[in-house]
Design a protein around this motif. Sequence first.
Motif, short mmCIF file in Angstrom:
data_model
loop_
_atom_site.label_atom_id
_atom_site.label_comp_id
_atom_site.label_asym_id
_atom_site.label_seq_id
_atom_site.Cartn_x
_atom_site.Cartn_y
_atom_site.Cartn_z
N ILE A 1 36.71 -0.15 -39.30
CA ILE A 1 35.40 -0.43 -38.72
C ILE A 1 35.51 -0.43 -37.19
N LEU A 2 36.54 -1.10 -36.68
CA LEU A 2 36.75 -1.16 -35.24
C LEU A 2 36.95 0.26 -34.67
N ALA A 3 37.70 1.09 -35.37
CA ALA A 3 37.93 2.47 -34.92
C ALA A 3 36.62 3.24 -34.83
N LEU A 4 35.77 3.10 -35.84
CA LEU A 4 34.48 3.79 -35.84
C LEU A 4 33.55 3.24 -34.76
N LEU A 5 33.57 1.93 -34.57
CA LEU A 5 32.76 1.32 -33.51
C LEU A 5 33.20 1.83 -32.14
N TYR A 6 34.51 1.88 -31.93
CA TYR A 6 35.02 2.36 -30.65
C TYR A 6 34.64 3.83 -30.46
N ALA A 7 34.82 4.62 -31.50
CA ALA A 7 34.58 6.07 -31.40
C ALA A 7 33.11 6.39 -31.15
N THR A 8 32.20 5.57 -31.65
CA THR A 8 30.78 5.82 -31.39
C THR A 8 30.36 5.27 -30.02
N THR A 9 31.16 4.35 -29.48
CA THR A 9 30.89 3.81 -28.14
C THR A 9 31.50 4.68 -27.06
N TYR A 10 32.73 5.15 -27.30
CA TYR A 10 33.46 5.97 -26.33
C TYR A 10 33.97 7.25 -27.01
N PRO A 11 33.09 8.10 -27.51
CA PRO A 11 33.55 9.29 -28.24
C PRO A 11 34.43 10.21 -27.40
N GLU A 12 34.17 10.24 -26.10
CA GLU A 12 34.94 11.12 -25.22
C GLU A 12 36.36 10.63 -24.99
N LYS A 13 36.67 9.41 -25.45
CA LYS A 13 38.00 8.82 -25.28
C LYS A 13 38.83 8.87 -26.56
N VAL A 14 38.31 9.51 -27.59
CA VAL A 14 39.01 9.56 -28.88
C VAL A 14 39.43 10.99 -29.20
N LYS A 15 40.69 11.14 -29.58
CA LYS A 15 41.20 12.46 -29.96
C LYS A 15 41.04 12.66 -31.47
N LYS A 16 41.62 11.75 -32.26
CA LYS A 16 41.53 11.83 -33.72
C LYS A 16 41.46 10.44 -34.33
N LEU A 17 40.85 10.35 -35.51
CA LEU A 17 40.75 9.09 -36.24
C LEU A 17 41.41 9.22 -37.60
N PHE A 18 42.38 8.35 -37.88
CA PHE A 18 42.97 8.23 -39.21
C PHE A 18 42.54 6.86 -39.75
#
Length: 275
Positions: free
Chosen positions: A102-119
Motif C-alpha cells: 500500500i505504501l509503495a502504491l501511495l508513494y508511486a501515485t504521489t511521486y510517479p517520476e521518482k519510481v523506476k519499478k514496483l515489486f
Amino acid sequence: MSTAQYKRINGQKIFVQMIGEGEAIVFLHGGPGSEHRFFLPYILPLSKKFRLVLYDQRGCGRSERDPNNQYTMREEVETLEELRKELNLKKMNLFGESWGSILALLYATTYPEKVKKLFLTATIGINAAGLKSFERELLKKISIKDKVKLVHVERKMNKGTASVEDVLQILDPYYVFAKSSIENKAQTMMNQTVNHFIGEDISNNYDLTTELDKLKEIPILIAQGSHDILPPRKIKKLLTNFLSHAELHEVHNCGHWTFMEKPNEINRLVEDFFN
C-alpha cells in the motif's frame, strides 16, 4: 558490504540498513508497525547483485517513536521521499510487502517520476475495500478455539498483562501455507500504536481509484501466494483489474509471507524483474 546508521528525517531518527552493492532496491515492511528485520535472512542472496536498502518506518523497530504517538500514511510517504533524497537516488526500485505494498502504491501515485519499478507481494488492493476483505477472510480462517484464545489475550492486553506478541503467536499460523515455515521467522518487534493509527487511516482514507493513471508508465510485478488470505483471484478484483499493465504471478503452495515460505522463487522473480 553492510552498513547500519540513523538518518534524521523530518525531525526524527530513522534506522537504515544497507547490504550489498549495485542498483538499489528499497524494501517497505508490512504491519503496519513491523520492522525491516522481517525480511531477513530471506532476501540476503539478492545482495550479491543489488544494494538492499532496508529501513524501519516511523515508530517501528529501531526508529524513533513519534512523541505524540500519531502516525499516518501521508507521513510515511514523505519519510520515504526524504529517504530517497538522503540516499541520492534519482529513481527508486520499490519492494512492498503487505502494508508495504500500500505504501509503495501511495508513494508511486504521489511521486510517479521518482519510481523506476514496483515489486509488490502479499498485496491488499487499491482502496480500503482490500483491507476490509483481508480482515473478513482472516476471520473466516480462524478456528473457534483460537477465537476464544484471542478474546482472552485481548482482555489481558487491556490489563497490561499481555502484549501484541501474544496475539501474533495465535495468528501467525494463518499467514502461512505450511506451519513449519514459522519456525524460521525472525524475532521482530511490532508497534501496536503504529498498527492501530495507520490501520485506521487505511480504513478511513485509502483510495487510489482516481490516481491510477499516474502508475501507467511504471512496470509493476505482483507476487501473490496461492493460499494468501487474499489469493490471486481476489487480488484480480481488488487490484490488477484496475492496473491492466501489472503482471500477476501466483506463488504456489504459499501463504501471505511469500519471501519467507518461497525465498528462492521470490528472489529469482526480484532479480529478473529489477535486472
